[in-house]
Design an enzyme around this catalytic site. Structure first.
Site, short mmCIF file in Angstrom:
data_model
loop_
_atom_site.label_atom_id
_atom_site.label_comp_id
_atom_site.label_asym_id
_atom_site.label_seq_id
_atom_site.Cartn_x
_atom_site.Cartn_y
_atom_site.Cartn_z
N ARG A 120 0.82 -1.22 0.00
CA ARG A 120 0.00 0.00 0.00
C ARG A 120 0.85 1.26 0.00
NH1 ARG A 120 -3.51 -3.01 3.65
NH2 ARG A 120 -5.11 -3.92 2.32
N LYS A 142 3.09 11.77 -11.53
CA LYS A 142 2.23 10.97 -12.42
C LYS A 142 2.94 9.65 -12.67
CE LYS A 142 -0.61 14.23 -15.00
NZ LYS A 142 -0.91 14.83 -16.32
N GLU A 184 9.85 19.71 -24.57
CA GLU A 184 9.17 19.94 -23.28
C GLU A 184 9.76 21.16 -22.57
OE1 GLU A 184 6.50 18.23 -22.25
OE2 GLU A 184 6.57 16.24 -23.20
N LYS A 226 7.56 23.52 -13.54
CA LYS A 226 6.73 22.33 -13.30
C LYS A 226 6.39 22.22 -11.81
CE LYS A 226 5.29 17.91 -14.27
NZ LYS A 226 5.30 16.77 -15.12
N GLU A 236 -4.49 17.70 -11.20
CA GLU A 236 -5.06 18.18 -12.46
C GLU A 236 -6.57 18.40 -12.35
OE1 GLU A 236 -2.83 16.38 -15.71
OE2 GLU A 236 -4.56 16.62 -17.01
N ARG A 241 -2.75 22.42 -13.98
CA ARG A 241 -1.81 21.38 -14.42
C ARG A 241 -2.09 20.95 -15.85
NH1 ARG A 241 0.92 16.36 -11.11
NH2 ARG A 241 2.19 15.65 -12.85
N ASN A 245 -0.20 20.02 -20.68
CA ASN A 245 -0.51 19.15 -21.81
C ASN A 245 -0.49 19.90 -23.13
OD1 ASN A 245 -0.88 16.93 -20.10
ND2 ASN A 245 -2.98 17.53 -19.66
N HIS A 248 -0.07 18.18 -26.49
CA HIS A 248 -0.20 16.73 -26.29
C HIS A 248 -1.43 16.14 -26.97
CE1 HIS A 248 3.04 17.45 -23.51
NE2 HIS A 248 3.09 16.18 -23.13
N HIS A 252 -0.77 13.44 -29.44
CA HIS A 252 -1.26 12.09 -29.17
C HIS A 252 -1.82 11.45 -30.46
CE1 HIS A 252 -3.11 8.88 -26.78
NE2 HIS A 252 -4.13 8.98 -27.61
N HIS A 266 7.91 10.67 -28.37
CA HIS A 266 6.90 11.46 -27.68
C HIS A 266 7.20 12.97 -27.77
CE1 HIS A 266 3.91 12.70 -24.77
NE2 HIS A 266 4.84 13.28 -24.04
#
Ligand code: GLY
Length: 366
Positions: A120, A142, A184, A226, A236, A241, A245, A248, A252, A266
Site C-alpha cells: 500500500r 504521475k 518539453e 513544473k 489536475e 496542471r 498538456n 499533447h 497524441h 513522444h
C-alpha cells in the site's frame, strides 16, 4: 540548485547538479532505510550510469539490490509491473524502504506505480537520465503503465520523496532524444513565460550542443515551472496542471497514427503538436500569425518536426481527430484543448469544434 515541490506533507526537493550521480551516496543517504536501496533501471542505462550510482552508494556504505528491465515503452506493462513487484517482495521490501528509479520516463512511471501499490505504498526516488524525464516526467508524481486500451491508463498520482537530476547523464544520450526532450523545455516558455521562450531562441544551439551552463539553466527553469504548477494543482483538477498538456492532444493523434513507435518519439510529437496548436489558434483568430510562425520556426530550428509531413503522418484530419477521442482527458463527450492567445498565453478551451480541427489539419498540410 535545489527546487522544492510544495505539497504539504508530500513536499520534496529536486536537486540539480552536474555529477550528482557520483555523489548519490551522500545526497540520497537520508532515504536509505536500513542502509539499503532497490535500484530499478533498464539495460541501456547499465553501461553508462548504473555503475556511477552503485559505486557512489557502495562507497557511502549503502547496499543496493539492482533490478534491470528491458528498455522501451513495452516495459510499461502489466507483465513488467508483476515482475518488478515480485522482485520487490522477494527482496523483502518494507514500507519505509526506498526504490530508486534510474532511467527515463518509462522506468520512472513504472517504478513510481509499483512503489504506490506494494504494501500500500513505499518510497521512491526519481533519478531521471533523459532530458524529457529531467524536465517533465520525473517531477509531479504521475505514475502509470499502459493497457490494451491505451497509454498511461492504469496509474496513480504518487509523489517521489526526492528527485536527483545529473545533467551529465545527457552526454551519452543520442541527440535525437535530447532534441525530443527539448520540446518539453520550450513548452514551459509557451505556457506562461515568454521571456524563457526568448531565452530558448537565443540559447538553443549551446543547449543542444551540451554547454553546461545553458543546460543547467534550461533544466532549472523547466523544473521550477513544473514544481510551481504541480504545487498549484497536484491532481489536475483546477485546470492549471492541464496547461502542461500543451501540444499533447494533437501530438497524441500523431503518436497513435505512427503506432507509438520510434518513428515518432513522444517529444517529437509534442513539438509538432505545439506548432499545430499555435497555428490552429492563429487560424481561429485567437493568436497572431507572427507568434504561430515564431513557435514553428524555433522548433524547426531545433531539428524538431512541426508539420504532419515532417512527423511522417499522411492521415486525413478526420482520422486524426478520431484518435483524439480516445484521449483520457475527454470530459462529458468534449475534448479540452490547450490553445494560445500568444507566446506565454496558453489557455484551456473546452468548447473546441472537432470538425473545425479536422478541417484545419487538412488545410494546414497545404
Ligand atoms: N506531463 C504532464 C504532467 O505531468 O502533468
Amino acid at each position: 540548485m535545489t527546487i522544492r515541490v510544495a505539497l504539504g506533507e508530500r513536499s520534496y526537493d529536486i536537486s540539480i547538479e552536474n555529477g550528482a550521480l557520483d555523489r548519490a551516496g551522500e545526497l540520497l543517504a537520508p532515504y536509505a532505510a536500513r542502509g539499503r536501496f532497490i535500484v530499478v533501471t533498464d539495460r541501456n542505462i547499465v553501461p553508462n550510469q548504473l555503475y556511477r550510482l552503485e559505486s557512489s552508494l557502495t562507497a557511502a556504505g549503502i547496499a543496493c539490490a539492482v533490478e534491470v528491465l528491458p528498455p522501451g515503452e513495452s516495459t510499461k506493462s502489466w507483465a513488467m509491473l508483476e515482475k518488478l513487484t515480485d522482485a520487490m517482495l522477494a527482496y523483502g521490501v518494507e514500507r519505509n524502504d526506498t526504490l530508486i528509479a534510474l532511467g527515463g520516463g518509462v522506468i520512472g512511471d513504472l517504478v513510481g506505480f509499483a512503489a504506490s501499490i506494494v504494501k500500500r505504498g513505499c518510497r521512491f526516488v526519481q533519478v531521471p537520465t533523459t532530458l524529457l524525464s529531467q524536465v517533465d516526467s520525473s517531477v509531479g508524481g504521475k505514475t502509470a503503465i499502459n493497457s490494451r486500451a491505451g497509454k498511461n491508463l492504469i496509474g496513480a498520482f504518487y509523489q517521489p520523496v526526492h528527485v536527483l537530476i545529473d545533467p551529465t547523464t545527457l552526454d551519452t544520450l543520442p541527440i535525437r532524444e535530447v532534441r525530443a526532450g527539448y520540446a518539453e523545455v520550450v513548452k514551459y516558455g509557451l505556457i506562461d513565460d515568454p521571456a524563457f521562450f526568448a531565452w530558448c531562441e537565443t540559447n538553443v544551439r549551446q543547449l543542444l550542443g551540451g554547454a553546461s551552463e545553458a543546460r543547467l539553466e534550461a533544466i532549472g527553469k523547466s523544473v521550477a515551472a513544473k514544481a510551481r504548477i504541480v504545487g498549484e494543482d497536484e491532481r489536475e483538477t483546477s485546470g492549471r496542471r492541464a496547461l502542461l498538456n500543451l501540444g499533447h492532444t494533437f501530438g497524441h493523434a500523431l503518436e497513435a497514427e505512427t503506432g507509438f513507435s520510434d518513428r515518432l518519439l513522444h517529444g517529437e510529437a509534442v513539438a509538432a503538436g505545439m506548432a499545430l496548436a499555435f497555428r490552429f489558434s492563429a487560424a481561429q483568430g485567437l493568436c497572431s500569425a507572427d507568434d504561430a510562425r515564431r513557435v514553428t520556426d524555433h522548433l524547426a530550428a531545433a531539428g524538431l518536426p512541426t508539420t504532419l509531413d515532417a512527423a511522417g503522418v499522411d492521415a486525413r484530419g478526420d482520422a486524426l481527430v478520431a484518435h483524439m477521442l480516445h484521449d483520457k482527458k475527454m470530459e462529458g463527450g468534449r475534448l479540452p484543448f490547450l490553445l494560445a492567445r500568444g507566446i506565454g498565453q496558453t489557455f484551456l478551451d473546452k468548447q473546441v469544434d472537432l470538425a473545425a480541427v479536422a478541417r484545419f489539419l487538412d488545410a494546414d498540410r497545404g
